[in-house]
Design a protein around this motif. Structure first.
Motif, PDB file in Angstrom:
ATOM      1  N   ARG A   1       4.752  12.348   0.152  1.00  0.00           N
ATOM      2  CA  ARG A   1       3.543  12.738  -0.902  1.00  0.00           C
ATOM      3  C   ARG A   1       3.138  11.484  -1.719  1.00  0.00           C
ATOM      4  O   ARG A   1       3.764  10.298  -1.741  1.00  0.00           O
ATOM      5  CB  ARG A   1       4.649  13.503  -1.998  1.00  0.00           C
ATOM      6  N   SER A   2       1.795  11.580  -1.925  1.00  0.00           N
ATOM      7  CA  SER A   2       1.039  10.435  -2.657  1.00  0.00           C
ATOM      8  C   SER A   2       1.738  10.535  -4.047  1.00  0.00           C
ATOM      9  O   SER A   2       2.219  11.280  -4.582  1.00  0.00           O
ATOM     10  CB  SER A   2      -0.289  10.831  -2.495  1.00  0.00           C
ATOM     11  N   PRO A   3       1.205   9.425  -4.712  1.00  0.00           N
ATOM     12  CA  PRO A   3       1.833   8.787  -5.951  1.00  0.00           C
ATOM     13  C   PRO A   3       1.256  10.182  -6.876  1.00  0.00           C
ATOM     14  O   PRO A   3       1.869  10.489  -8.110  1.00  0.00           O
ATOM     15  CB  PRO A   3       1.288   7.585  -6.479  1.00  0.00           C
ATOM     16  N   ASN A   4      -0.006  10.634  -6.800  1.00  0.00           N
ATOM     17  CA  ASN A   4      -0.738  11.440  -7.718  1.00  0.00           C
ATOM     18  C   ASN A   4      -0.355  12.881  -7.395  1.00  0.00           C
ATOM     19  O   ASN A   4      -0.761  13.911  -8.133  1.00  0.00           O
ATOM     20  CB  ASN A   4      -1.942  11.516  -7.831  1.00  0.00           C
ATOM     21  N   ILE A   5       0.414  13.227  -6.350  1.00  0.00           N
ATOM     22  CA  ILE A   5       1.244  14.607  -5.933  1.00  0.00           C
ATOM     23  C   ILE A   5       0.314  15.396  -5.740  1.00  0.00           C
ATOM     24  O   ILE A   5       0.491  16.823  -5.607  1.00  0.00           O
ATOM     25  CB  ILE A   5       1.928  15.005  -7.365  1.00  0.00           C
ATOM     26  N   LYS A   6      -0.883  15.150  -5.258  1.00  0.00           N
ATOM     27  CA  LYS A   6      -1.958  16.216  -5.192  1.00  0.00           C
ATOM     28  C   LYS A   6      -1.876  16.607  -3.543  1.00  0.00           C
ATOM     29  O   LYS A   6      -2.200  17.804  -3.062  1.00  0.00           O
ATOM     30  CB  LYS A   6      -3.302  15.543  -5.445  1.00  0.00           C
ATOM     31  N   GLN A   7      -1.544  15.641  -2.679  1.00  0.00           N
ATOM     32  CA  GLN A   7      -1.505  15.950  -1.367  1.00  0.00           C
ATOM     33  C   GLN A   7      -0.283  15.336  -0.628  1.00  0.00           C
ATOM     34  O   GLN A   7       0.415  14.444  -1.336  1.00  0.00           O
ATOM     35  CB  GLN A   7      -2.638  15.441  -0.753  1.00  0.00           C
ATOM     36  N   ALA A   8       0.244  15.832   0.442  1.00  0.00           N
ATOM     37  CA  ALA A   8       1.247  15.522   1.067  1.00  0.00           C
ATOM     38  C   ALA A   8       1.124  15.555   2.572  1.00  0.00           C
ATOM     39  O   ALA A   8       0.348  16.512   3.021  1.00  0.00           O
ATOM     40  CB  ALA A   8       2.669  16.011   0.559  1.00  0.00           C
ATOM     41  N   ILE A   9       1.797  14.598   3.236  1.00  0.00           N
ATOM     42  CA  ILE A   9       1.667  14.629   4.750  1.00  0.00           C
ATOM     43  C   ILE A   9       3.025  15.535   5.002  1.00  0.00           C
ATOM     44  O   ILE A   9       4.011  15.101   4.812  1.00  0.00           O
ATOM     45  CB  ILE A   9       1.781  13.440   5.483  1.00  0.00           C
ATOM     46  N   GLN A  10       2.776  16.662   5.765  1.00  0.00           N
ATOM     47  CA  GLN A  10       3.826  17.708   6.012  1.00  0.00           C
ATOM     48  C   GLN A  10       4.293  17.592   7.331  1.00  0.00           C
ATOM     49  O   GLN A  10       3.580  16.929   8.237  1.00  0.00           O
ATOM     50  CB  GLN A  10       3.204  18.911   5.758  1.00  0.00           C
ATOM     51  N   LYS A  11       5.246  18.020   7.818  1.00  0.00           N
ATOM     52  CA  LYS A  11       5.976  18.037   8.761  1.00  0.00           C
ATOM     53  C   LYS A  11       5.928  16.803   9.775  1.00  0.00           C
ATOM     54  O   LYS A  11       5.735  16.665  10.932  1.00  0.00           O
ATOM     55  CB  LYS A  11       5.139  19.334   9.863  1.00  0.00           C
TER      56      LYS A  11
ATOM     57  N   ARG B   1       0.764  -1.214  -0.045  1.00  0.00           N
ATOM     58  CA  ARG B   1       0.162   0.018   0.011  1.00  0.00           C
ATOM     59  C   ARG B   1       0.945   1.219  -0.077  1.00  0.00           C
ATOM     60  O   ARG B   1       0.521   2.427  -0.478  1.00  0.00           O
ATOM     61  CB  ARG B   1      -0.790   0.026   1.266  1.00  0.00           C
ATOM     62  N   LEU B   2       2.327   1.291   0.566  1.00  0.00           N
ATOM     63  CA  LEU B   2       3.014   2.415   0.673  1.00  0.00           C
ATOM     64  C   LEU B   2       4.152   2.603  -0.509  1.00  0.00           C
ATOM     65  O   LEU B   2       4.969   3.555  -0.237  1.00  0.00           O
ATOM     66  CB  LEU B   2       3.436   2.410   2.156  1.00  0.00           C
ATOM     67  N   VAL B   3       4.143   1.388  -1.166  1.00  0.00           N
ATOM     68  CA  VAL B   3       5.510   1.616  -1.847  1.00  0.00           C
ATOM     69  C   VAL B   3       5.813   2.470  -2.727  1.00  0.00           C
ATOM     70  O   VAL B   3       6.922   2.828  -3.331  1.00  0.00           O
ATOM     71  CB  VAL B   3       5.653   0.038  -2.469  1.00  0.00           C
ATOM     72  N   ASP B   4       4.652   3.048  -3.235  1.00  0.00           N
ATOM     73  CA  ASP B   4       4.854   4.091  -4.308  1.00  0.00           C
ATOM     74  C   ASP B   4       4.904   5.496  -3.808  1.00  0.00           C
ATOM     75  O   ASP B   4       4.774   6.558  -4.544  1.00  0.00           O
ATOM     76  CB  ASP B   4       3.778   3.785  -5.418  1.00  0.00           C
ATOM     77  N   TYR B   5       4.976   5.601  -2.487  1.00  0.00           N
ATOM     78  CA  TYR B   5       4.969   7.156  -1.915  1.00  0.00           C
ATOM     79  C   TYR B   5       6.228   7.580  -2.094  1.00  0.00           C
ATOM     80  O   TYR B   5       7.264   6.915  -1.714  1.00  0.00           O
ATOM     81  CB  TYR B   5       4.007   6.823  -0.618  1.00  0.00           C
ATOM     82  N   LYS B   6       6.433   9.126  -2.139  1.00  0.00           N
ATOM     83  CA  LYS B   6       7.757   9.486  -2.291  1.00  0.00           C
ATOM     84  C   LYS B   6       7.974  10.581  -1.128  1.00  0.00           C
ATOM     85  O   LYS B   6       6.858  10.988  -0.450  1.00  0.00           O
ATOM     86  CB  LYS B   6       7.879  10.603  -3.586  1.00  0.00           C
ATOM     87  N   THR B   7       9.274  10.562  -0.670  1.00  0.00           N
ATOM     88  CA  THR B   7       9.635  11.435   0.513  1.00  0.00           C
ATOM     89  C   THR B   7      10.350  12.530  -0.074  1.00  0.00           C
ATOM     90  O   THR B   7      11.157  12.469  -0.811  1.00  0.00           O
ATOM     91  CB  THR B   7      10.431  10.608   1.311  1.00  0.00           C
ATOM     92  N   GLU B   8      10.104  13.825   0.714  1.00  0.00           N
ATOM     93  CA  GLU B   8      10.726  14.936   0.361  1.00  0.00           C
ATOM     94  C   GLU B   8      11.393  15.485   1.723  1.00  0.00           C
ATOM     95  O   GLU B   8      10.718  15.684   2.816  1.00  0.00           O
ATOM     96  CB  GLU B   8       9.765  16.053  -0.051  1.00  0.00           C
ATOM     97  N   GLY B   9      12.699  15.244   1.763  1.00  0.00           N
ATOM     98  CA  GLY B   9      13.354  15.388   3.138  1.00  0.00           C
ATOM     99  C   GLY B   9      14.414  14.420   3.318  1.00  0.00           C
ATOM    100  O   GLY B   9      14.563  13.453   2.704  1.00  0.00           O
ATOM    101  N   ILE B  10      15.069  14.463   4.330  1.00  0.00           N
ATOM    102  CA  ILE B  10      16.183  13.545   4.771  1.00  0.00           C
ATOM    103  C   ILE B  10      15.800  12.662   5.764  1.00  0.00           C
ATOM    104  O   ILE B  10      15.320  13.057   6.948  1.00  0.00           O
ATOM    105  CB  ILE B  10      17.377  14.343   5.048  1.00  0.00           C
ATOM    106  N   LEU B  11      16.066  11.344   5.510  1.00  0.00           N
ATOM    107  CA  LEU B  11      15.634  10.411   6.590  1.00  0.00           C
ATOM    108  C   LEU B  11      17.138   9.675   6.929  1.00  0.00           C
ATOM    109  O   LEU B  11      17.803   9.117   5.937  1.00  0.00           O
ATOM    110  CB  LEU B  11      14.975   9.250   6.003  1.00  0.00           C
ATOM    111  N   ASP B  12      17.564   9.956   8.022  1.00  0.00           N
ATOM    112  CA  ASP B  12      18.775   9.631   8.544  1.00  0.00           C
ATOM    113  C   ASP B  12      18.711   8.045   8.925  1.00  0.00           C
ATOM    114  O   ASP B  12      17.723   7.639   9.598  1.00  0.00           O
ATOM    115  CB  ASP B  12      19.376  10.214   9.912  1.00  0.00           C
TER     116      ASP B  12
END
Length: 795
Positions: free
Chosen positions: A326-336, A286-297
């Motif tokens: 960010r979701s695959p369709n780029i319309k919404q993202a979980i922020q902060k 369910r989560l494999v196609d979601y993108k991350t913006e930011g750094i994960l240590d």
């Protein structure tokens, strides 16, 4: 260019051509003996035996070195206790020094394996097919004339599988193009690696532990020391999907059955697949196609023995702060989004002792905040402990995580929930093994447009209370199209398992009140056809009351029903409603287990029903002989019925079965051509029926099966006469009836044959009434026997 230099080039060219011609003649002259001698020496050298269907020698490919190519080659295990084949390849290529070969020496410095399958296998007795034989490189015995010190080892499109039946482990990947360059001898070598891996998968106990589509390995600083039998890794770059991290450390081969790992890995990455890969497949997918913006240590270690009975200890720590998911369709993202987490495989270094912990989880979606954390442990039988508090804008959630069957979604969801227990208990709950669940959820002003439906779900408000696997419906109300509902007392069983896991049954018990149920709208699709499909994982026990129910022209009031759904079978214990000025009571069973062949069996009781309204509601029962305008009477009915329809609710007439007893009271035939014609025929026998078509009572029984209507009993009382009819007709309206006026003075009956709109008549005269009665009774009994053949109980 000077004349001397031109002469030098000319002589050099002549020498090269001479060498090439000499080599060509040598290879051509001794091709068979070269192939035989080289493969014999290699089989003497390697612990594994090489077999092949075809061999070729050439020096065109790698001049001035000779190449030996084996086609459809196989390498067998050197372990007599496990003889599973190690390698099967379309091609194995060896590069051999031609100079050494002329001196009767066999020096192999490059090896390529193409379009191959490599299988390393350990059986239940801990015997491996690779025990004592490292693929291609290990010598069975030292042979002075043979030297295998490859500078390059390459695998092209090679499927690699390792199966350990003893430990129930399986490792698989496809080596698309893997090249290992070796500088030095096999005793002590510097190496570089470039490897493209596809469809990487690691399983334990038939459960997938790791899975990736693409992995790229690259290092220019690897070293191997045969004395220590160790591989030193200085800067191995590992790229998994879009994540990249570095690995360094030492990997020591204790023997061919075990190794010791002392590895460290670290990275700053903008992709979280390396974290979610440890989650169960259903969540990962369910989560494999979601993108991350930011750094994960990301950093961790792998230390310890890897053998048939042991696995290294793995410890991974990760954290992020204020990143976006960010979701695959780029319309919404979980922020902060922020959290800290840890994965390790526990004291036993196994799936059963593994755990994944995420703490201090917080973020927001479309301005609505959430927080929580969870711990997932025992990956063999996953156990979860989680706490979530969230306020959710459903329109934003639909954009972030599109639901497959929903076109649009809006509303607010507030939830505070605690879950603890085995995930398997969500799928198969029982009294001894429950997931502990507590909390509440409130849904406000939900509006939803399902795909492929003509209706909208509007203004749904609902308050739910979670208590273990039972979700109480405190109150729920709203509209589905024109259908409204109000639930004040209900519950779901296994709701969370149904929502988040596959193949989980949802059970619902509720009492539902409605002002209107628009059933045709609920079952309709955008193409104006009806469609019914009941999933196998739904179970209901519902009591429903509605002021009205509508299905096309079928309209009833005071509708009350109670039914149970299980295994795609609906059992209706009782349904009552008012229609056509009278009352109806019915029971039945609807079996939808076969998608295109659904069957209903039931019994219907009707009392004081006005026939014009009944005929109009039911579209004249699909015939035009007696329409609503032709008959006006009060109907009493006792009917058993069984019919089959497809998923579009189209009745399959050949499978229709009906057994009915009926009474019509105080009726009138109006403008019915068949009645007028029969009345005219009777006048030839000096019998006059009521010209107005008035009758006081009409009683009869009938049965429909095999496309045939059987009527063994039918009597109609007019003011002066009674009329009796028996016979049969097909559903295409061809008839074979007998009609009589049962009095002491009528010694005949009329045979009616043909079809209802254009039938022929013929008088059958008898000597006396007794003879007529005997013939009539015999034919009636024959029809009665046919009638009762498939009737479960008398009507």
């Amino acid at each position: 260019m000077s004349k001397r230099f031109r002469w030098f080039l000319f002589i050099t060219g002549i020498l090269i051509i001479s060498v090439w011609l000499t080599a060509t003649m040598f290879v051509y002259a001794y091709e068979d003996s070269l192939k035989k001698s080289i493969t014999e020496k290699l089989n003497q050298y390697f612990k594994t035996k090489i077999t092949y269907k075809k061999a070729e020698v050439s020096f065109y490919t790698n001049f001035p070195r000779l190449s030996l190519t084996l086609y459809d080659a196989e390498m067998q295990s050197a372990n007599p206790k496990n003889k599973e084949r190690i390698l099967k390849a379309e091609e194995i290529y060896f590069s051999i020094s031609l100079t050494d070969l002329l001196n009767r020496k066999y020096s192999v410095d490059n090896i390529t394996v193409a379009n191959a399958e490599i299988l390393l296998y350990t059986d239940a007795q801990a015997q491996g097919n690779f025990d004592g034989s490292l693929l291609l490189l290990t010598a069975k015995k030292e042979i002075p004339q043979v030297s295998v010190t490859p500078k390059t080892i390459q695998f092209l499109k090679t499927a690699f599988t390792y199966r350990n039946k003893l430990n129930k482990e399986e490792f698989y990947c496809s080596l698309e193009k893997t090249t290992l360059n070796i500088d030095g001898s096999i005793e002590k070598a510097k190496m570089s690696l470039d490897a493209q891996l596809k469809n990487f998968s690691l399983q334990f106990n038939n459960k997938e532990f790791l899975q990736f589509r693409n992995i790229h390995l690259n290092s220019k600083n690897l070293s191997y020391n045969k004395q220590e039998n160790a591989l030193q890794i200085e800067d191995l770059l590992v790229k998994i999907e879009e994540s990249a991290f570095k690995v360094k450390g030492k990997y020591t081969f204790v023997d061919w059955n075990s190794a010791k790992a002392d590895l460290q890995f670290q990275g700053n990455q903008n992709d979280f697949k390396s974290i979610i890969t440890f989650l169960p497949d259903e969540i990962y997918d369910r989560l494999v196609d979601y993108k991350t913006e930011g750094i994960l240590d990301f950093k961790g270690t792998a230390k310890g023995e890897w053998s048939k009975s042991d696995f290294p200890h793995i410890d991974i720590n990760f954290q992020c702060k204020d990143i976006a998911l960010r979701s695959p369709n780029i319309k919404q993202a979980i922020q902060k989004l922020s959290f800290v987490g840890k994965f390790d495989n526990g004291a036993q270094n196994s799936l059963s002792s593994s755990s994944l912990t995420v703490q201090e989880l917080k973020g927001e979606l479309a301005g609505q905040k959430f927080r929580g954390g969870f711990k997932l442990s025992n990956f063999n039988q996953p156990y979860i402990a989680t706490q979530i508090e969230a306020s959710l804008d459903l329109a934003a959630f639909q954009e972030f995580y599109p639901l497959a069957n929903i076109e649009s979604l809006s509303g607010l969801l507030g939830i505070a929930i605690n879950i603890e227990g085995e995930i398997a208990a969500l799928r198969n709950p029982n009294e001894d093994n429950k997931v502990k669940i507590s909390g509440e959820a409130e849904l406000k002003k939900l509006n939803c447009k399902p795909k492929n439906k003509s209706f909208q779900i509007q203004n749904i408000n609902m308050l739910l209370n979670f208590s273990d696997n039972i979700t109480l419906i405190k109150n729920a109300s709203g509209k589905i199209g024109k259908t409204d509902f109000d639930i004040t007392n209900g519950k779901f069983i296994d709701l969370l398992g149904y929502l988040f896991l596959s193949n989980v049954r949802l059970k619902m018990e509720a009492k539902i009140n409605a002002k209107k149920i628009q059933l045709d709208e609920l079952l309709s699709r955008k193409d104006n056809s009806y469609f019914l499909h009941i999933p196998s994982n739904l179970m209901f026990a519902l009591d429903v009351k509605s002021d009205s129910l509508i299905f096309n022209t079928f309209r009833v009031t005071d509708f009350i029903t109670a039914f149970q759904l299980s295994d795609q079978i609906i059992k209706n214990s009782t349904t009552t409603f008012k229609m056509a000025g009278g009352t109806v009571k019915m029971t039945g069973i609807l079996n939808t287990q076969r998608e295109d062949f659904m069957r209903f069996d039931g019994r219907i009781f009707g009392n004081q029903l006005q026939t014009p309204i009944v005929w109009s509601m039911l579209n004249n029962f699909g015939q035009n002989f007696i329409e609503a305008r032709h008959l006006n009477a009060l109907l009493q009915l006792d009917m058993e019925i069984g019919f089959v329809f497809n998923k579009y609710l189209q009745v399959q007439v050949p499978h229709l079965v009906v057994a009915a007893g009926f009474t019509l009271n105080n009726g009138t035939f109006k403008q019915l051509e068949a009645y007028n014609r029969i009345n005219g025929i009777m006048k030839n026998k000096n019998i006059v029926l009521d010209n107005a078509g008035n009758f006081s009572e009409c009683k009869g029984v009938l049965q429909i099966r095999n496309n045939t209507i059987f009527i063994p009993e039918f009597e109609m009382a007019f003011a002066k006469h009674r009329l009796s009819l028996i016979g049969r007709s097909s559903l295409n309206q061809s008839i074979d009836y007998r009609l009589r006026i049962p009095t002491s003075n009528t010694n005949f009956y009329i045979a009616l044959r043909g079809n209802l709109e254009a039938f022929t008549t013929k008088f059958a005269d008898f000597a006396n009434a007794k003879e007529l009665n005997e013939v009539w009774e015999k034919e009636r009994k024959n029809l009665k026997a046919l009638f009762n053949k498939n009737t479960s109980k008398p009507i």
